[in-house]
Design an enzyme around this catalytic site. Structure first.
Site, short mmCIF file in Angstrom:
data_model
loop_
_atom_site.label_atom_id
_atom_site.label_comp_id
_atom_site.label_asym_id
_atom_site.label_seq_id
_atom_site.Cartn_x
_atom_site.Cartn_y
_atom_site.Cartn_z
N LEU A 77 0.56 -1.11 -0.21
CA LEU A 77 0.04 0.20 0.45
C LEU A 77 1.14 1.38 -0.50
CD1 LEU A 77 -2.64 -1.26 2.76
CD2 LEU A 77 -3.34 -0.39 0.20
N ASP A 78 0.90 2.46 -0.92
CA ASP A 78 1.67 3.45 -0.68
C ASP A 78 1.37 4.32 0.69
OD1 ASP A 78 1.67 3.25 -3.81
OD2 ASP A 78 0.17 4.68 -4.37
N PRO A 79 2.32 5.19 0.71
CA PRO A 79 2.31 5.36 1.97
C PRO A 79 0.85 6.54 2.37
CG PRO A 79 4.59 6.12 0.87
CD PRO A 79 3.72 4.90 0.80
N LEU A 80 0.46 7.14 1.37
CA LEU A 80 -0.98 7.55 1.59
C LEU A 80 -2.13 6.80 1.96
CD1 LEU A 80 -3.13 10.21 1.08
CD2 LEU A 80 -2.95 9.24 -0.97
N ALA A 81 -1.98 5.88 1.62
CA ALA A 81 -3.06 4.84 1.42
C ALA A 81 -3.04 4.59 3.20
CB ALA A 81 -2.97 3.37 0.65
#
Length: 431
Positions: A77-81
């Site tokens: 998962l992206d850091p944003l997610a």
């Protein structure tokens, strides 16, 4: 050996950290715990029983590393997610490839009126366009084209390889990709808008930093801003001073933690790129014609908490839409936001992302809260043990991939196919 627990479970990844950091955090709690002491003892005994030849075959740097609980993940998962992150412990890591090919459910917020180099709110703005005509009815109408089977172009910030180089490396250097990024066939089982957010009524915002120079030129060519229907997108550099003064500051929720390059390649200058463990090679071939779309059923109700952002005095004037979807492996939610913005005659970016389900794991049902780790083994121990034993009860778990003599099994013919699946599906927003 009795009381050894290993297998697969899921954890709720918080925003602002990488998937690799979650693994390191879990290892720091699991390794000194009493729950995994039997597993570590077994691994230590196996190493002690190895012959001299087996020890010599092992790399010296590995033999000097302190023994830790073996953990891997089943799709980043992206850091944003935020949301479901599958973790495999011990022999459970061998089952992780199956989670790269399963369906996944997401809830995302698409914010209209601007586009960034990364397709999300953590990139640099490369274009702005009118959004006053974008309504709930228009968005719902255009969403129909994203149900069933359709072709999707991956974003420039991904680990796909073109002529031996990652796409994010071209983006980081501000260089144009030498070949057209080919579209890929995706399948969407369900796609629906679950909330319409009028401009000024929410806390999601456009990024404040603007792309410049080579990055701007790359964006014009690679991100297909010229494909947006209606008036041409207003590219950064042509925005007047009065417009610049009106731009809102970035939301604090978009801040991310820096991570080592090997686990999360950096984006242009200081913005981290999506984390990926493997990359997929692509060829410069003509894109396939769009396959026939198929009818889909409504998205299932989810027990996951709704995505919320409280309105502020400096709220973004553009509307946003919260969208729920169930998609096939390899789907880029960021690309959906970009493409939906183009479909409604504006621009769009991904402002928020939650993975609510992956395979059999679903938020609010059978996922460990990340905050439980800090509460100590007295809190997370019983939960993790229960999840791993549930997994062991429904799946065959071998003793670390070894036979009774402690020798590792030879690679089976199925493993190359599993590794190929990892390469094909590890470069999406979820991994």
């Amino acid at each position: 050996m009795a009381n050894i627990v290993e297998g697969v479970f899921a954890i709720h990844k918080p925003p602002g950290i990488t998937s690799a950091q979650v693994i390191r955090d879990a290892q720091s709690h699991f390794t000194p715990s009493s729950l995994f002491a039997p597993w570590l003892q077994r691994e230590s005994d196996i190493k002690t029983a190895e012959s001299n030849n087996q020890r010599n075959k092992r790399r010296s740097w590995k033999s000097k590393q302190p023994l830790q609980v073996k953990i891997g993940h089943g799709g980043t998962l992206d850091p944003l997610a935020t949301g479901v992150l599958i973790l495999g412990v011990g022999s459970g890591t061998k089952a992780l490839p199956q989670f790269l090919t399963c369906t996944k459910s997401y809830e995302t917020v698409v914010l209209f009126g601007a586009a960034t180099d990364t397709y999300d709110c953590e990139g640099k703005v490369v274009g702005r366009k009118a959004y006053g005509h974008v309504t709930r009815e228009l968005v719902e109408e255009k969403l129909r084209a994203f149900r069933g089977e359709f072709m999707q172009r991956p974003p420039i910030f991904s680990a796909i390889r073109v002529q031996g180089k990652h796409l994010y490396e071209y983006a980081r250097e501000g260089k144009e990709v030498p070949v057209e990024i080919q579209e890929r066939k995706m399948n969407v089982e369900a796609m629906e808008m679950v909330e319409w957010l009028e401009g000024g009524s929410h806390g999601f915002k456009w990024p404040v930093e603007e792309a410049e120079g080579a990055v701007k030129n790359m964006a014009e060519k690679v991100l297909h801003l010229s494909d947006v229907k209606g008036e041409a997108a207003e590219v950064v550099g042509e925005v007047g001073e009065s417009a610049k003064r009106k731009r809102e500051p970035a939301s604090s929720s978009s801040e991310v933690t820096d991570t080592p390059a090997e686990s999360s390649p950096k984006r242009i200058k200081s913005s981290p790129a999506p984390e990926n463990d493997a990359a997929t090679a692509i060829k410069a071939e003509p894109a396939e014609s769009s396959p026939k779309r198929i009818k889909s059923s409504p998205a299932p109700e989810s027990d996951a908490p709704a995505i919320k952002a409280e309105p502020t005095e400096t709220s973004c004037p553009a509307p946003a839409a919260r969208i729920r979807m169930t998609v096939s492996s390899g789907f880029y939610v960021r690309s959906l936001a970009h493409d939906l913005g183009a479909a409604v005659g504006s621009l769009g970016l991904m402002a928020h992302l939650v993975r609510t389900r992956q395979g059999e794991f679903e938020l609010g049902r059978n996922v460990l809260e990340y905050s439980d780790l800090k509460e100590g083994e007295g809190v997370w121990g019983k939960k993790v043990e229960g999840m791993l034993r549930d997994w062991q009860g429904g799946h065959e778990v071998s003793e670390g991939g070894r036979d009774r003599g402690g020798r590792r099994h030879e690679r089976s013919a199925a493993k190359p196919a599993a590794r190929a699946a990892v390469r094909r599906n590890s470069s999406s927003d979820d991994g």
